[in-house]
Design a protein around this motif. Structure first.
Motif, PDB file in Angstrom:
ATOM      1  N   THR A  61       0.824  -1.209   0.000  1.00 47.71           N
ATOM      2  CA  THR A  61       0.000   0.000   0.000  1.00 47.71           C
ATOM      3  C   THR A  61       0.857   1.256   0.000  1.00 47.71           C
ATOM      4  O   THR A  61       0.605   2.203  -0.754  1.00 47.71           O
ATOM      5  N   GLU A  62       1.898   1.272   0.831  1.00 48.25           N
ATOM      6  CA  GLU A  62       2.754   2.455   0.921  1.00 48.25           C
ATOM      7  C   GLU A  62       3.576   2.643  -0.348  1.00 48.25           C
ATOM      8  O   GLU A  62       3.846   3.774  -0.767  1.00 48.25           O
ATOM      9  N   LYS A  63       3.949   1.537  -0.984  1.00 48.21           N
ATOM     10  CA  LYS A  63       4.664   1.615  -2.259  1.00 48.21           C
ATOM     11  C   LYS A  63       3.751   2.144  -3.358  1.00 48.21           C
ATOM     12  O   LYS A  63       4.152   2.976  -4.175  1.00 48.21           O
ATOM     13  N   PHE A  80       8.796  -2.455  -8.149  1.00 50.69           N
ATOM     14  CA  PHE A  80       7.526  -2.530  -8.877  1.00 50.69           C
ATOM     15  C   PHE A  80       6.488  -3.240  -8.018  1.00 50.69           C
ATOM     16  O   PHE A  80       6.815  -3.964  -7.071  1.00 50.69           O
ATOM     17  N   THR A  81       5.223  -2.997  -8.348  1.00 50.58           N
ATOM     18  CA  THR A  81       4.135  -3.593  -7.569  1.00 50.58           C
ATOM     19  C   THR A  81       3.565  -4.850  -8.214  1.00 50.58           C
ATOM     20  O   THR A  81       3.092  -5.741  -7.521  1.00 50.58           O
ATOM     21  N   ARG A  82       3.604  -4.908  -9.546  1.00 50.52           N
ATOM     22  CA  ARG A  82       2.993  -6.050 -10.230  1.00 50.52           C
ATOM     23  C   ARG A  82       3.788  -6.428 -11.456  1.00 50.52           C
ATOM     24  O   ARG A  82       4.446  -5.590 -12.069  1.00 50.52           O
ATOM     25  N   LYS A 131       6.209  -4.951 -16.263  1.00 50.43           N
ATOM     26  CA  LYS A 131       6.353  -4.595 -14.855  1.00 50.43           C
ATOM     27  C   LYS A 131       5.726  -3.229 -14.629  1.00 50.43           C
ATOM     28  O   LYS A 131       5.886  -2.322 -15.447  1.00 50.43           O
ATOM     29  N   GLU A 132       5.022  -3.079 -13.514  1.00 48.18           N
ATOM     30  CA  GLU A 132       4.295  -1.853 -13.209  1.00 48.18           C
ATOM     31  C   GLU A 132       4.920  -1.153 -12.000  1.00 48.18           C
ATOM     32  O   GLU A 132       5.012  -1.729 -10.914  1.00 48.18           O
ATOM     33  N   TYR A 133       5.331   0.093 -12.228  1.00 51.73           N
ATOM     34  CA  TYR A 133       5.951   0.882 -11.169  1.00 51.73           C
ATOM     35  C   TYR A 133       5.034   2.058 -10.805  1.00 51.73           C
ATOM     36  O   TYR A 133       4.663   2.837 -11.681  1.00 51.73           O
TER      37      TYR A 133
END
Length: 232
Positions: A15-17, A139-141, A160-162
């Motif tokens: 969440t914080e990322k 990255f998150t996902r 990759k999703e940042y």
């Protein structure tokens, strides 16, 4: 809802990322979107149907715009007077603060950066999406697109999703619905109520964190209201 161990491992750092701020500074509605279950059902939501349409969303969009004129690489704000003249009503799904020339200052959004690579393998991660909930991974996902639609290509495409800070020049993805921004949004909302010829919609136009099924339901409800208004 889940206790400190699960919260630390799966929620807090991710969440914080994603939002670029402490979890304690965010509204609880963000995490309440996800169901809590004490069983082995690992679906994302409790909906009967989940996933994406067969063939992807393009199939739906192609049918929706089949008889409409579509202009790409066109900015409403570059020729606003012209677009305001050619229709009795405008459906605006851009940033509501930009529509009103940022009169009350900028609302905050989070944006995303994508890195896409092609790998000469049939299977990279065995799943359409894997979320990285730790603090260290930037990255998150990671998406492997072929798994969304059961592709059998000999190679695979991975993205990759940042999460990044949004600016006026970047594409906004997520409204930051904390107390400060919501109080500011209410000022823009009052201006929007006076725009009888404009329908504000979507995440950006209504400054709401919609999931896909919610934004579709909102659009259908808006159309229903518009039709009923015309009928009277």
């Amino acid at each position: 809802m889940v206790g400190p161990e699960v919260y630390e491992k799966f929620i807090k750092h991710y969440t914080e990322k994603q939002w670029g701020r402490k979890a304690t500074e965010l509204p609880t509605s963000i995490i309440k979107r996800l169901p809590i279950r004490f069983m082995f059902n690992n679906n994302y939501f409790n909906d009967r149907y989940q996933g994406i349409p067969i063939g992807g969303y393009n199939v739906i969009i192609d049918k929706l715009i089949k008889t409409s004129e579509v202009r790409l690489d066109t900015c409403y704000f570059d020729n606003r007077d012209y677009f305001d003249r050619i229709a009795r009503k405008i459906v605006f799904t851009g940033k509501i603060d930009e529509f009103f020339n940022f009169k009350f200052g900028d609302l905050e959004y989070r944006s995303l950066k994508f890195e896409t690579e092609i790998y000469p393998v049939e299977n990279y991660q065995g799943n359409a999406v894997i979320n990285f909930t730790d603090r260290e991974t930037p990255f998150t996902r990671v998406y492997e697109h072929k798994h969304f639609d059961f592709g059998d290509q000999p190679h695979t495409v991975v993205t990759k999703e940042y999460p990044i800070i949004s600016s006026r020049k970047s594409d906004p993805f997520y409204p930051v619905n904390d107390t400060k921004n919501m109080n500011n949004y209410k000022k823009y909302q009052q201006l929007a109520y006076r725009q009888s010829n404009v329908i504000f919609g979507g995440r950006l136009g209504t400054y709401r964190y919609y999931d896909m099924h919610q934004v579709i339901a909102s659009a259908l409800k808006t159309v229903k209201n518009e039709v009923e208004t015309l009928a009277t």
